[in-house]
Motif scaffolding. Structure first.
Motif, PDB file in Angstrom:
ATOM      1  N   VAL A 234      -4.890   9.448   1.626  1.00 29.85           N
ATOM      2  CA  VAL A 234      -5.479   8.356   0.865  1.00 29.85           C
ATOM      3  C   VAL A 234      -4.410   7.282   0.680  1.00 29.85           C
ATOM      4  CG1 VAL A 234      -4.923   9.390  -1.398  1.00 29.85           C
ATOM      5  CG2 VAL A 234      -6.788   7.726  -1.210  1.00 29.85           C
ATOM      6  N   ALA A 235      -4.819   6.027   0.800  1.00 28.48           N
ATOM      7  CA  ALA A 235      -3.928   4.893   0.563  1.00 28.48           C
ATOM      8  C   ALA A 235      -4.465   4.122  -0.634  1.00 28.48           C
ATOM      9  CB  ALA A 235      -3.867   3.991   1.790  1.00 28.48           C
ATOM     10  N   PHE A 236      -3.551   3.619  -1.444  1.00 33.39           N
ATOM     11  CA  PHE A 236      -3.987   2.813  -2.584  1.00 33.39           C
ATOM     12  C   PHE A 236      -3.084   1.600  -2.726  1.00 33.39           C
ATOM     13  CE2 PHE A 236      -1.157   6.076  -4.225  1.00 33.39           C
ATOM     14  CZ  PHE A 236      -0.299   5.386  -5.064  1.00 33.39           C
ATOM     15  N   ASP A 237      -3.614   0.603  -3.403  1.00 28.66           N
ATOM     16  CA  ASP A 237      -2.936  -0.668  -3.623  1.00 28.66           C
ATOM     17  C   ASP A 237      -1.870  -0.469  -4.708  1.00 28.66           C
ATOM     18  OD1 ASP A 237      -2.190  -3.301  -4.021  1.00 28.66           O
ATOM     19  OD2 ASP A 237      -4.222  -4.037  -4.361  1.00 28.66           O
ATOM     20  N   VAL A 238      -0.618  -0.711  -4.386  1.00 29.75           N
ATOM     21  CA  VAL A 238       0.483  -0.529  -5.326  1.00 29.75           C
ATOM     22  C   VAL A 238       0.351  -1.486  -6.514  1.00 29.75           C
ATOM     23  CG1 VAL A 238       3.011  -0.628  -5.583  1.00 29.75           C
ATOM     24  CG2 VAL A 238       1.991   0.421  -3.558  1.00 29.75           C
ATOM     25  N   ALA A 239      -0.350  -2.597  -6.339  1.00 31.30           N
ATOM     26  CA  ALA A 239      -0.556  -3.541  -7.444  1.00 31.30           C
ATOM     27  C   ALA A 239      -1.346  -2.907  -8.599  1.00 31.30           C
ATOM     28  CB  ALA A 239      -1.274  -4.796  -6.936  1.00 31.30           C
ATOM     29  N   LYS A 240      -2.000  -1.775  -8.347  1.00 27.73           N
ATOM     30  CA  LYS A 240      -2.720  -1.070  -9.417  1.00 27.73           C
ATOM     31  C   LYS A 240      -1.770  -0.359 -10.377  1.00 27.73           C
ATOM     32  CE  LYS A 240      -6.970  -0.162  -6.859  1.00 27.73           C
ATOM     33  NZ  LYS A 240      -7.883   0.884  -6.381  1.00 27.73           N
ATOM     34  N   LEU A 241      -0.498  -0.203  -9.970  1.00 29.18           N
ATOM     35  CA  LEU A 241       0.495   0.477 -10.797  1.00 29.18           C
ATOM     36  C   LEU A 241       1.284  -0.539 -11.611  1.00 29.18           C
ATOM     37  CD1 LEU A 241       1.948   2.935  -8.116  1.00 29.18           C
ATOM     38  CD2 LEU A 241       0.034   3.323  -9.687  1.00 29.18           C
ATOM     39  N   LYS A 242       1.700  -0.104 -12.803  1.00 25.47           N
ATOM     40  CA  LYS A 242       2.508  -0.964 -13.662  1.00 25.47           C
ATOM     41  C   LYS A 242       3.831  -0.271 -13.970  1.00 25.47           C
ATOM     42  CE  LYS A 242      -1.290  -3.380 -15.948  1.00 25.47           C
ATOM     43  NZ  LYS A 242      -2.270  -3.030 -14.982  1.00 25.47           N
ATOM     44  N   ALA A 243       4.916  -1.022 -13.916  1.00 23.99           N
ATOM     45  CA  ALA A 243       6.239  -0.480 -14.232  1.00 23.99           C
ATOM     46  C   ALA A 243       6.234   0.056 -15.660  1.00 23.99           C
ATOM     47  CB  ALA A 243       7.302  -1.557 -14.063  1.00 23.99           C
ATOM     48  N   GLY A 244       6.818   1.216 -15.852  1.00 21.60           N
ATOM     49  CA  GLY A 244       6.908   1.807 -17.179  1.00 21.60           C
ATOM     50  C   GLY A 244       5.703   2.644 -17.579  1.00 21.60           C
ATOM     51  N   GLU A 245       4.612   2.556 -16.830  1.00 21.01           N
ATOM     52  CA  GLU A 245       3.407   3.351 -17.127  1.00 21.01           C
ATOM     53  C   GLU A 245       3.607   4.769 -16.585  1.00 21.01           C
ATOM     54  OE1 GLU A 245       0.073   4.232 -18.826  1.00 21.01           O
ATOM     55  OE2 GLU A 245       0.180   2.060 -18.543  1.00 21.01           O
ATOM     56  N   ALA A 246       3.108   5.757 -17.324  1.00 21.99           N
ATOM     57  CA  ALA A 246       3.189   7.154 -16.887  1.00 21.99           C
ATOM     58  C   ALA A 246       1.929   7.504 -16.104  1.00 21.99           C
ATOM     59  CB  ALA A 246       3.338   8.070 -18.089  1.00 21.99           C
ATOM     60  N   TYR A 247       2.108   7.973 -14.872  1.00 20.17           N
ATOM     61  CA  TYR A 247       0.994   8.374 -14.016  1.00 20.17           C
ATOM     62  C   TYR A 247       1.098   9.862 -13.700  1.00 20.17           C
ATOM     63  CZ  TYR A 247       0.387   3.384 -13.431  1.00 20.17           C
ATOM     64  OH  TYR A 247       0.192   2.057 -13.677  1.00 20.17           O
TER      65      TYR A 247
ATOM     66  N   GLN B   3       0.872  -1.181   0.000  1.00 21.99           N
ATOM     67  CA  GLN B   3       0.000   0.000   0.000  1.00 21.99           C
ATOM     68  C   GLN B   3       0.903   1.223   0.000  1.00 21.99           C
ATOM     69  OE1 GLN B   3      -3.658   0.547   0.896  1.00 21.99           O
ATOM     70  NE2 GLN B   3      -3.818  -1.416  -0.120  1.00 21.99           N
ATOM     71  N   PHE B   4       0.423   2.305  -0.622  1.00 17.85           N
ATOM     72  CA  PHE B   4       1.151   3.566  -0.602  1.00 17.85           C
ATOM     73  C   PHE B   4       0.176   4.635  -0.146  1.00 17.85           C
ATOM     74  CE2 PHE B   4       3.202   7.381  -2.231  1.00 17.85           C
ATOM     75  CZ  PHE B   4       4.516   7.154  -1.867  1.00 17.85           C
ATOM     76  N   THR B   5       0.601   5.479   0.788  1.00 20.18           N
ATOM     77  CA  THR B   5      -0.265   6.511   1.353  1.00 20.18           C
ATOM     78  C   THR B   5       0.249   7.891   0.994  1.00 20.18           C
ATOM     79  OG1 THR B   5      -0.818   5.063   3.211  1.00 20.18           O
ATOM     80  CG2 THR B   5      -1.261   7.416   3.495  1.00 20.18           C
ATOM     81  N   VAL B   6      -0.664   8.729   0.526  1.00 20.87           N
ATOM     82  CA  VAL B   6      -0.360  10.131   0.254  1.00 20.87           C
ATOM     83  C   VAL B   6      -1.068  10.952   1.316  1.00 20.87           C
ATOM     84  CG1 VAL B   6      -0.625  12.049  -1.366  1.00 20.87           C
ATOM     85  CG2 VAL B   6      -0.094   9.749  -2.213  1.00 20.87           C
TER      86      VAL B   6
END
Length: 152
Positions: free
Chosen positions: A118-131, A51-54
């Motif tokens: 807010v915390a979100f599941d890091v598994a929602k992110l993909k390496a190389g994708e621009a966010y 999880q990552f929290t902002v």
């Protein structure tokens, strides 16, 4: 104590002290102000985090009706559409379209002196994708924005 023992002791001490500093940090604090600015422009999310929290803090004094800020995360390609749809959603929905699948995470809208996280599941992110992340309060996304990447 021999020189070898002193060196070994020094290396061990250095390793023990550096250990916590080398651990992945799975959160970030971002400040927003009355001049429509964030204090960061990029975030690197360690892939080792689950999880990552902002944590968003409004360091200004103006109320959210005049200078409200939020933090919204989407793919960079979706950011403009998410911001436009968010403006139409209104303040009651934190300037985020209800059920918008393009939104990965967002905070509520806060005013001066307030904070949200807010915390979100890091598994929602993909390496190389621009966010991209931005404030979706009307007119703010052109100035208040940044990039997010999944770090190795």
């Amino acid at each position: 104590m021999t020189i070898k023992m002193k060196n070994a002791t020094a290396m061990l001490l250095t390793t023990l002290l550096a250990g916590p500093a080398l651990a992945a940090t799975c959160d970030v604090e971002i400040e927003a102000n009355d001049a429509m600015q964030f204090n960061k422009s990029s975030i690197a999310v360690p892939a080792s985090c689950k999880q990552f929290t902002v944590k968003l803090k409004h360091v200004g004094k103006l109320p959210k009706t005049a200078m409200g800020h939020n933090w919204v995360l989407s793919k960079a390609a979706d950011a403009q559409g998410v911001a436009a749809d968010g403006m139409a959603a209104g303040v009651d929905k934190a300037y985020v379209k209800a059920g918008d699948a393009r939104v990965i995470a967002h905070t509520k809208v806060i005013g001066g002196g307030e904070a949200d996280a807010v915390a979100f599941d890091v598994a929602k992110l993909k390496a190389g994708e621009a966010y991209a992340w931005f404030c979706s309060f009307p007119g703010h996304s052109s100035l208040m924005k940044g990039t997010l990447a999944l770090a190795k």
